[in-house]
Structure formats: structure tokens, C-alpha cells
Motif scaffolding. Structure first.
Motif, short mmCIF file in Angstrom:
data_model
loop_
_atom_site.label_atom_id
_atom_site.label_comp_id
_atom_site.label_asym_id
_atom_site.label_seq_id
_atom_site.Cartn_x
_atom_site.Cartn_y
_atom_site.Cartn_z
N TYR A 219 0.86 -1.19 0.00
CA TYR A 219 0.00 0.00 0.00
C TYR A 219 0.88 1.23 0.00
CZ TYR A 219 -2.99 3.78 1.55
OH TYR A 219 -3.64 4.99 1.65
N ARG A 220 0.56 2.20 -0.84
CA ARG A 220 1.35 3.44 -0.92
C ARG A 220 0.43 4.62 -1.16
NH1 ARG A 220 6.85 1.97 -2.70
NH2 ARG A 220 6.93 -0.30 -2.93
N ASP A 221 0.74 5.74 -0.48
CA ASP A 221 0.11 7.01 -0.81
C ASP A 221 1.19 8.09 -0.71
OD1 ASP A 221 0.42 7.68 1.89
OD2 ASP A 221 -1.64 7.14 2.39
N SER A 222 0.78 9.33 -0.71
CA SER A 222 1.76 10.43 -0.75
C SER A 222 2.64 10.49 0.49
CB SER A 222 1.04 11.76 -0.95
OG SER A 222 0.11 11.98 0.10
N SER A 223 2.19 9.95 1.62
CA SER A 223 2.96 10.06 2.87
C SER A 223 3.30 8.74 3.53
CB SER A 223 2.18 10.92 3.87
OG SER A 223 0.93 10.31 4.16
N THR A 224 2.72 7.63 3.06
CA THR A 224 2.89 6.36 3.74
C THR A 224 3.20 5.24 2.76
OG1 THR A 224 1.28 7.06 5.42
CG2 THR A 224 1.82 4.73 5.34
N GLN A 225 4.04 4.33 3.21
CA GLN A 225 4.29 3.10 2.47
C GLN A 225 4.15 1.93 3.44
OE1 GLN A 225 8.06 2.75 0.47
NE2 GLN A 225 7.84 0.54 0.19
N PHE A 226 3.32 0.97 3.07
CA PHE A 226 3.04 -0.17 3.93
C PHE A 226 3.23 -1.43 3.09
CE2 PHE A 226 0.16 -3.49 5.28
CZ PHE A 226 0.23 -3.50 6.65
N THR A 227 4.15 -2.29 3.49
CA THR A 227 4.36 -3.55 2.78
C THR A 227 4.39 -4.70 3.78
OG1 THR A 227 6.77 -3.39 2.87
CG2 THR A 227 5.69 -2.45 0.94
N ILE A 228 3.93 -5.84 3.34
CA ILE A 228 3.91 -7.02 4.20
C ILE A 228 4.10 -8.24 3.32
CG2 ILE A 228 1.40 -7.32 4.06
CD1 ILE A 228 1.43 -8.16 7.00
N GLY A 229 4.84 -9.23 3.82
CA GLY A 229 5.12 -10.42 3.03
C GLY A 229 4.01 -11.45 3.14
N LYS A 230 4.37 -12.71 3.09
CA LYS A 230 3.40 -13.80 3.12
C LYS A 230 2.51 -13.70 4.35
CE LYS A 230 3.11 -18.82 2.75
NZ LYS A 230 3.89 -20.09 2.67
N THR A 231 1.21 -13.72 4.12
CA THR A 231 0.23 -13.50 5.20
C THR A 231 -0.85 -14.57 5.16
OG1 THR A 231 0.59 -11.11 5.06
CG2 THR A 231 -1.40 -11.85 6.19
#
Length: 272
Positions: A219-231
Motif C-alpha cells: 500500500y502506498r500514498d503520498s505520505s505512507t508506504q506499507f508492505t507485508i510479506g506472506k500473510t
């Protein structure tokens, strides 16, 4: 044995085979018409708003349309499910989807070409459902949707009860695609290889299990980046006469959050 006797024996065998096959086809055709005429009786009350219109009442095959009984003529957005069923030693049906009114939905359906195929045993009881569609990309109000090709199957064990209705004894199903993403000017989110699994055991749903897994979330927007691997998120439930037991499990690895709040977790494993 003379050639005439051999020919007579072959003719008798062919006649017996033809009669058996014709009787089987007739039986399956009658069963289909019974199911189509009263779905709630055979499949349950949740099907009371669904009706099946047979449009081509052939002997070896039939064409039909699945409709919503509650749909009104004034409704602009409608969905119809045209289909065809074939009878014989390996009976099967195929249902497609058509959308009218909403141009976006109509466009997506035409591109995805969704198909539901059902295989039956000789008694015309379903034993395999397979749903598939092609990858789709479309833009709506500045947002771009990408849905990968979908593959889904369900293996039911249906038991015919004394009143003629079908009871689900067991069901194992799965739905998976290669990617799902949604992008706009403000943000975007992508799920890699999402897969959904569901199973039930016992005629009165004595045990059930549900799981959702992905190989990655971004997930990405102008101020945040959120990544997660195998879930993996899974839940299971079982019951007896006096109690119900339910369990929930969540596992993932390589969680990273950027922007104002920075977080990094190599792995997480919890349950309830």
C-alpha cells in the motif's frame, strides 16, 4: 459362430446400450426440470428469489436462463445467467454471466468472460463446481482496477434426503487469482496471489474452516508506504451438543511501514 449370429449379437448389444443410454438421459433431464421448477425445495429457502427459465427443452441437452424473481422491469442494472446442460454418462452444465445497464459492469463482464462449470454424477447430483475468468483492467472515475485471472473450484458431497432435497455433507472450496490492485491519484494497493479457502464437515455444519492468504500486500500514498510479506488469516469452528469452539490464527512476515511512523517486524504469529 456364424457371421449372421455375430451380427445379431452385436445388434442386440447395441440396442441394449441405446436403451440404457436413452433411459439415463431421460432420467437426468427429468431431474433437471424438477430442480429448475422449485429450487427452494431441493436446495433450501435461501434460493427462493431465484428462478430458472428453460429456453430450449431438448432431449440430450437444455438451454436455460437463471433470473432474479424480485427484479423489476424498471431496473436499469440487471444480471442474467444464461446456461446449457448436457446429459449422458458424464453430465455437465455451463453458466455464463451477462450484465445490462451499467456500462462499467458490462465492460468488466465482457472482458472477464466468467464461466461456471458443474459436473454431475449419473444420478444428476453435483460433484464438482469450477469457476474461471480472465484478467481484467478497467478505469472508473480516475481509479484503475486490475483483477487477475480467477480460478475457483468446490468439491461438494451432497446427500439426497427422504423428501428429495439435497443436504451438503462436506464441502471443500478455494478461490485464487494472481493479483488484485486498485490505483488512484492519491494511493494504490496491490495484493499478490490472494487465495480464499473454505470447508465444512457434517450435514449440520459441525465443523468449518476458513482461510485467506496472500504472498504480499503493498500500500502506498503520498505520505505512507506499507508492505507485508506472506500473510495467512485463518479461522475454524467446531460444535457438539453443549459447546462451540472457534479458533483464529494470524501469521505474516516482513512487515514494513514507512513515512512518519516507521515500523519493521520480521515475523508475527498469534492466535486466539
Amino acid at each position: 459362430m456364424s457371421s449372421s449370429k455375430i451380427a445379431a449379437a452385436v445388434a442386440v448389444c447395441a440396442a441394449v446400450y441405446a436403451c440404457a443410454y436413452g433411459g439415463l438421459v431421460y432420467y437426468q433431464g427429468q431431474k433437471f426440470q424438477e430442480y429448475a421448477s422449485d429450487l427452494p425445495k431441493y436446495l433450501g429457502s435461501e434460493w427462493k428469489s431465484v428462478k430458472v427459465n428453460i429456453t430450449d427443452n431438448g432431449f440430450f441437452s437444455k438451454e436455460f436462463i437463471v433470473l432474479n424473481k424480485n427484479a423489476q422491469p424498471k431496473d436499469k442494472d440487471t444480471v442474467t445467467l444464461p446456461g446449457k446442460v448436457k446429459f449422458g454418462w458424464s453430465p455437465e452444465s455451463e453458466i455464463t454471466i451477462k450484465g445490462e445497464g451499467n456500462e462499467v459492469f458490462k465492460k468488466v463482464v465482457e472482458a472477464a468472460q466468467p464461466v461456471l462449470k458443474t459436473s454431475f454424477n449419473y444420478r444428476f447430483i453435483p460433484n464438482l463446481f469450477v469457476f474461471s475468468s480472465k484478467a481484467v483492467e478497467t478505469t472508473v472515475d480516475g481509479e484503475t482496477f486490475k483483477i487477475g485471472a480467477i480460478q475457483s473450484q468446490a468439491l461438494p458431497k451432497l446427500v439426497k434426503q427422504a423428501d428429495g432435497s439435497l443436504l451438503i455433507e462436506n464441502l471443500d472450496s478455494s478461490v485464487k487469482t494472481d493479483i488484485f490492485s486498485l490505483a488512484s491519484e492519491e494511493s494504490n494497493v496491490a495484493l499478490s496471489n490472494p487465495e480464499f479457502k473454505f470447508s465444512v464437515k457434517g450435514g449440520n455444519l459441525k465443523a468449518a474452516a476458513l482461510s485467506f492468504s496472500v504472498s504480499g500486500i503493498d500500500y502506498r500514498d503520498s505520505s505512507t508506504q506499507f508492505t507485508i510479506g506472506k500473510t495467512l488469516v485463518s479461522t475454524n469452528q467446531s460444535q457438539n451438543k453443549s459447546e462451540i469452539t472457534e479458533g483464529i490464527k494470524i501469521t505474516f512476515d516482513h512487515l514494513k511501514v514507512g513515512g512518519f511512523l516507521k515500523v519493521g517486524i520480521d515475523s508475527w504469529n498469534t492466535g486466539l
